[in-house]
Design a protein around this motif. Structure first.
Motif, PDB file in Angstrom:
ATOM      1  N   THR A  10       1.905  -8.374 -12.716  1.00 18.68           N
ATOM      2  CA  THR A  10       0.536  -8.127 -12.269  1.00 18.68           C
ATOM      3  C   THR A  10       0.519  -7.522 -10.871  1.00 18.68           C
ATOM      4  OG1 THR A  10      -0.241  -9.985 -13.591  1.00 18.68           O
ATOM      5  CG2 THR A  10      -1.707  -9.188 -11.872  1.00 18.68           C
ATOM      6  N   GLY A  11       1.352  -8.055  -9.987  1.00 17.44           N
ATOM      7  CA  GLY A  11       1.447  -7.507  -8.637  1.00 17.44           C
ATOM      8  C   GLY A  11       1.940  -6.078  -8.636  1.00 17.44           C
ATOM      9  N   PHE A  12       2.947  -5.799  -9.444  1.00 17.51           N
ATOM     10  CA  PHE A  12       3.465  -4.435  -9.533  1.00 17.51           C
ATOM     11  C   PHE A  12       2.399  -3.487 -10.072  1.00 17.51           C
ATOM     12  CE2 PHE A  12       5.427  -1.058 -12.051  1.00 17.51           C
ATOM     13  CZ  PHE A  12       6.115  -0.396 -11.047  1.00 17.51           C
ATOM     14  N   ALA A  14      -0.851  -3.816  -9.852  1.00 12.93           N
ATOM     15  CA  ALA A  14      -1.883  -3.645  -8.827  1.00 12.93           C
ATOM     16  C   ALA A  14      -1.417  -2.661  -7.760  1.00 12.93           C
ATOM     17  CB  ALA A  14      -2.228  -4.999  -8.204  1.00 12.93           C
ATOM     18  N   LEU A  15      -0.181  -2.805  -7.295  1.00 14.35           N
ATOM     19  CA  LEU A  15       0.346  -1.863  -6.299  1.00 14.35           C
ATOM     20  C   LEU A  15       0.464  -0.452  -6.861  1.00 14.35           C
ATOM     21  CD1 LEU A  15       3.071  -4.009  -4.531  1.00 14.35           C
ATOM     22  CD2 LEU A  15       0.854  -3.288  -3.636  1.00 14.35           C
ATOM     23  N   ALA A  16       0.852  -0.337  -8.113  1.00  9.54           N
ATOM     24  CA  ALA A  16       0.951   0.978  -8.737  1.00  9.54           C
ATOM     25  C   ALA A  16      -0.428   1.638  -8.838  1.00  9.54           C
ATOM     26  CB  ALA A  16       1.580   0.856 -10.119  1.00  9.54           C
ATOM     27  N   ILE A  18      -3.013   1.075  -6.811  1.00 12.22           N
ATOM     28  CA  ILE A  18      -3.405   1.462  -5.457  1.00 12.22           C
ATOM     29  C   ILE A  18      -2.680   2.736  -5.035  1.00 12.22           C
ATOM     30  CG2 ILE A  18      -3.247   0.778  -3.023  1.00 12.22           C
ATOM     31  CD1 ILE A  18      -3.789  -2.100  -3.984  1.00 12.22           C
ATOM     32  N   MET A  19      -1.388   2.816  -5.322  1.00 17.66           N
ATOM     33  CA  MET A  19      -0.631   4.016  -4.970  1.00 17.66           C
ATOM     34  C   MET A  19      -1.129   5.245  -5.731  1.00 17.66           C
ATOM     35  SD  MET A  19       1.367   3.107  -2.598  1.00 17.66           S
ATOM     36  CE  MET A  19       2.470   4.479  -2.471  1.00 17.66           C
TER      37      MET A  19
END
Length: 57
Positions: A10-12, A14-16, A18-19
């Motif tokens: 989930t964190g990955f 979310a960061l993907a 945003i990027m």
């Protein structure tokens, strides 16, 4: 039983996301010119506030 996504995944994701949004924005608008950009913080700049409810005008 339902399949659950783990916290690292989930964190990955979310960061993907945003990027991807930042990359799309940079692609569409171009990089900012740091020499003509206004200051991010202007404490003590001497500029009078304008257009706000506290200016009295």
């Amino acid at each position: 039983m339902s399949a659950r996504i783990s916290r690292p995944v989930t964190g990955f994701l979310a960061l993907a996301l945003i990027m991807a949004i930042l990359a799309l924005d940079l692609n569409r608008s171009g990089a900012p010119d740091l020499f003509t950009a206004p200051p991010a913080l202007a404490f003590g700049s001497g500029a009078a506030p304008e257009g706000a409810h506290c200016t009295g005008g």
